[in-house]
Design an enzyme around this catalytic site. Structure first.
Site, PDB file in Angstrom:
ATOM      1  N   GLU A  35     -28.706  11.174  55.138  1.00 10.35           N
ATOM      2  CA  GLU A  35     -29.198  11.280  53.666  1.00 10.35           C
ATOM      3  C   GLU A  35     -29.686   9.906  53.286  1.00 10.35           C
ATOM      4  OE1 GLU A  35     -25.591  13.776  52.115  1.00 10.35           O
ATOM      5  OE2 GLU A  35     -26.940  13.557  50.502  1.00 10.35           O
ATOM      6  N   ARG A 261     -14.297  11.536  61.875  1.00 12.75           N
ATOM      7  CA  ARG A 261     -14.933  10.410  61.411  1.00 12.75           C
ATOM      8  C   ARG A 261     -14.176   9.290  61.787  1.00 12.75           C
ATOM      9  NH1 ARG A 261     -17.628  12.166  56.564  1.00 12.75           N
ATOM     10  NH2 ARG A 261     -17.885   9.920  55.895  1.00 12.75           N
ATOM     11  N   LYS A 271     -20.048   5.987  50.701  1.00 13.49           N
ATOM     12  CA  LYS A 271     -21.218   5.611  49.983  1.00 13.49           C
ATOM     13  C   LYS A 271     -21.107   5.104  48.671  1.00 13.49           C
ATOM     14  CE  LYS A 271     -24.267   7.858  53.034  1.00 13.49           C
ATOM     15  NZ  LYS A 271     -25.472   8.531  53.052  1.00 13.49           N
TER      16      LYS A 271
HETATM   17  P1  ATP Z   1     -22.396  11.445  51.666  1.00 17.37           P
HETATM   18  O1  ATP Z   1     -22.443  12.737  52.438  1.00 17.37           O
HETATM   19  O2  ATP Z   1     -20.924  11.194  51.021  1.00 17.37           O
HETATM   20  O3  ATP Z   1     -23.483  10.826  51.237  1.00 17.37           O
HETATM   21  P2  ATP Z   1     -21.949  10.485  54.647  1.00 17.37           P
HETATM   22  O4  ATP Z   1     -21.230   9.539  55.068  1.00 17.37           O
HETATM   23  O5  ATP Z   1     -21.598  12.043  55.019  1.00 17.37           O
HETATM   24  O6  ATP Z   1     -22.272  10.373  53.274  1.00 17.37           O
HETATM   25  P3  ATP Z   1     -24.710  10.920  55.634  1.00 17.37           P
HETATM   26  O7  ATP Z   1     -26.002  10.426  55.330  1.00 17.37           O
HETATM   27  O8  ATP Z   1     -24.607  12.448  55.294  1.00 17.37           O
HETATM   28  O9  ATP Z   1     -23.656  10.248  55.002  1.00 17.37           O
HETATM   29  O10 ATP Z   1     -24.159  10.895  57.139  1.00 17.37           O
HETATM   30  C1  ATP Z   1     -25.202  10.941  58.241  1.00 17.37           C
HETATM   31  C2  ATP Z   1     -24.555  11.392  59.535  1.00 17.37           C
HETATM   32  O11 ATP Z   1     -23.526  10.361  59.878  1.00 17.37           O
HETATM   33  C3  ATP Z   1     -23.763  12.663  59.354  1.00 17.37           C
HETATM   34  O12 ATP Z   1     -23.892  13.543  60.405  1.00 17.37           O
HETATM   35  C4  ATP Z   1     -22.140  12.374  59.028  1.00 17.37           C
HETATM   36  O13 ATP Z   1     -21.373  13.681  59.729  1.00 17.37           O
HETATM   37  C5  ATP Z   1     -22.067  11.019  60.102  1.00 17.37           C
HETATM   38  N1  ATP Z   1     -21.011  10.429  59.420  1.00 17.37           N
HETATM   39  C6  ATP Z   1     -20.797   9.923  58.438  1.00 17.37           C
HETATM   40  N2  ATP Z   1     -19.883   9.105  58.034  1.00 17.37           N
HETATM   41  C7  ATP Z   1     -19.208   8.898  59.322  1.00 17.37           C
HETATM   42  C8  ATP Z   1     -17.937   8.532  59.750  1.00 17.37           C
HETATM   43  N3  ATP Z   1     -17.186   7.628  59.083  1.00 17.37           N
HETATM   44  N4  ATP Z   1     -17.722   8.644  61.076  1.00 17.37           N
HETATM   45  C9  ATP Z   1     -18.616   9.357  62.099  1.00 17.37           C
HETATM   46  N5  ATP Z   1     -19.727   9.897  61.475  1.00 17.37           N
HETATM   47  C10 ATP Z   1     -19.977   9.830  60.185  1.00 17.37           C
HETATM   48 MG    MG Z   2     -23.245  13.873  54.221  1.00 18.85          MG
END
Ligand code: ATP
Ligand code: MG
Length: 559
Positions: A35, A261, A271
């Protein structure tokens, strides 16, 4: 003949192998779906290495798709930084860059289709009423009073939502699934909400926006993703993911697979929290070298290869765990030890006067650029009568096994000479200001003299009149608490007040002037340091990437 063991594969790659050998798929298509509402962090790197790594290993392709369904939090600044970070990590999406917003038209058309089939309805309850009506794990939900609105009325209302007749939050479109479903995500989830907000790509074309859950799987399907890899928190969204795939005329059927994760100790990864650190100026920006963001890590001097190695080391599983940040640091050291060129730098200088060395004489000595890469050859370092050494390489009253400089003691000045300390000069307060030494001309180049005399210690030094003045920034962990996400009160209460120490007058070997911004080198005996973008012609700035050894572990063992 013994057969070498096949390296064990993670469970996702095993699934892919099965799908390929059973003929379910004849290739892999994965995607990384950020995102654009913040900068990428090391957790994202795990997902990037997994998705793009699979594409590389299986000769498949990996899409970069921005899941841009929330216009109020998104920005092109984030889109650009995300692209830069993925490329820096060494991955390439080729022509396959997509935006969920490109599918808004299609998603809308499908939503209308759901309404026509009696599988979606416009709800007029407030967000709070909808939340309450959803029930909980013990209790089924209650039907919305609008659940049985006739199709024609739903169609008309949804059209009016799209036409901008209603204010934010006044109405939503919900799927009509099952208000008593054991999985709360299946209790008539919201598909569309009204948001009179400008989108960074679609401008003001839309005032209704699809929810993440309604967008994600369909975007996967439209892109013919074979394996949709996401983190464990989406596990109980999977039934909904599959419901959409089954109930919409999608062109393909991706499979969602979840993995755990990445989380690291002594830092935060959400974030929202990272944004707070930036907005409240606890750090200098998203790319502050203390941040766990890719841009911070890069500015700190971590090589992309080390991040990839680290992700490989921790592997892919379904177990929740927290990784030790020192494991990441050790990947960084491994890569830098092989690649970083060596230089001498003195961070806390104390002057040495070589009393028997001629006043105006200068000699140039050869020093290896990188012992791990002998092909690179030698560099020249200048030696003269006045030198700087590290303050802590001298002790007036040394303990037994102190092999550095002390009154009467002799040490090797790296690649130059043996020097003996004869005199210690102090100011009125007793602070040492200068050491008087004599050199032995028979030890030229730091060689043992003909009399076979040996020294135990070798120290680094910089010629005073040749030295380059520099600022050096020493970083420590951003938090003092191992798990700042799980503390009572605010994570901000556990910020490490000493996470940044600025040394404004370090003395560097002049060869370091030629090192470009972003490059990481080794300061002999001290650690790895990277030229910061704040450097100027007059004053270079170096970031300490990582010390040579894990001093944190040492300190903890001692205490
Ligand atoms: P949010 O949804 O709170 O904005 P997010 O960390 O989920 O934050 P995204 O931009 O949705 O951010 O993440 C993009 C991709 O990265 C998604 O597929 C998510 O599952 C993966 N991802 C995010 N954080 C991690 C992590 N700590 N370890 C592994 N994969 C991650
Ligand atoms: Mg997300």
């Amino acid at each position: 003949m013994s057969v070498p063991p096949t390296p064990s594969k993670d469970f996702i790659r095993e699934i892919i192998d099965e799908d390929l050998s059973s003929g379910k798929h004849d290739g892999t298509v994965t995607r990384f779906p950020p995102e654009p509402n913040g900068y990428l962090h090391i957790g994202h790197a795990k997902s990037i290495c997994l998705n793009f790594g699979i594409a590389q290993e299986y000769g498949g392709r990996c899409h970069l798709r921005f899941d841009d369904t929330n216009p109020t939090k998104e920005d092109v600044e984030y889109v650009d930084s995300i692209k830069e970070d993925i490329q820096w990590l060494g991955f390439d999406w080729g022509d396959h860059i997509y935006f969920a917003s490109d599918y808004f038209e299609k998603l809308h058309e499908w939503a209308v289709g759901l309404i026509e089939e009696g599988k979606a309805y416009v709800d007029e309850q407030s967000a709070e009423e909808i939340r309450k009506g959803r029930g909980d794990l013990q209790n089924p939900g209650t039907d919305s009073p609008h659940r049985d609105r006739p199709v024609a009325e739903n169609l008309e209302m949804f059209q009016r939502m799209k036409d901008g007749e209603f204010g934010d939050g006044e109405k939503v479109l919900r799927a009509k699934i099952d208000m008593a479903h054991p999985n709360l995500n299946m209790r008539d989830p919201v598909l569309y909400r009204i948001l009179h907000a400008e989108h960074h790509r679609t401008g003001d074309t839309w005032c209704i926006y699809p929810m993440y859950d309604y967008t994600h799987g369909q975007s996967d399907a439209l892109e013919y993703i074979t394996h949709s890899l996401c983190t464990l928190e989406f596990e109980n969204h999977r039934p909904l993911y599959e419901w959409f795939i089954e109930n919409l005329p999608v062109p393909s059927h991706p499979r969602q697979i979840e993995f755990s994760r990445l989380s690291l100790n002594y830092t935060v990864m959400s974030k929202r929290k990272l944004l707070q650190l930036v907005e409240d100026s606890h750090v200098s920006g998203w790319d502050d070298p203390r941040m766990p963001t890719i841009s911070g890590i890069r500015r700190r001097g971590y090589p992309a290869e080390a991040i990839r190695d680290f992700c490989k080391t921790i592997g892919i599983t379904k177990f929740k765990s927290t990784n030790d940040i020192s494991l990441l640091e050790s990947s960084v050291r491994d890569v830098l030890n092989r690649g970083a060129n060596r230089y001498m730098a003195v961070l806390d200088p104390i002057k040495v006067v070589v009393t028997n060395y001629p006043e105006d004489q200068v000699e140039e000595f050869d020093a290896m650029i990188n012992p791990e890469k002998p092909d690179l050859g030698m560099r020249k370092v200048s030696f003269s009568r006045e030198l700087f050494i590290e303050r802590n390489d001298f002790l007036e009253d040394p303990p037994k096994k102190f092999f550095r400089l002390a009154p009467g003691a002799e040490v090797r000045f790296r690649c130059a000479y043996f020097l003996r300390c004869d005199d210690v000069i102090k100011d009125e307060e007793g602070k040492i200001t200068e050491l008087r030494c004599t050199y032995d001309p028979e030890t030229r180049g730091g060689e043992n003299p003909p009399d076979g005399r040996k020294v135990k210690g070798t120290i680094h030094w910089v010629s005073a009149k040749h030295a380059l003045d520099a600022e050096v920034r020493l970083y420590d962990r951003l938090f003092t608490h191992e798990s700042p996400d799980n503390v009572e009160g605010s994570f901000l209460d556990h910020l490490n007040p000493d996470s940044l120490e600025v040394i404004s007058h370090a003395k560097l070997e002049p060869n370091l002037a030629a090192v470009p911004v972003g490059k990481t080198v080794q300061f002999e005996r001290l650690g790895y340091f990277c030229v910061d973008l704040d450097s100027s012609e007059e004053k270079p700035v170096f970031n300490r990437t990582v010390a040579l050894r894990d001093s944190w572990a040492n300190a903890q063992n001692k205490s």
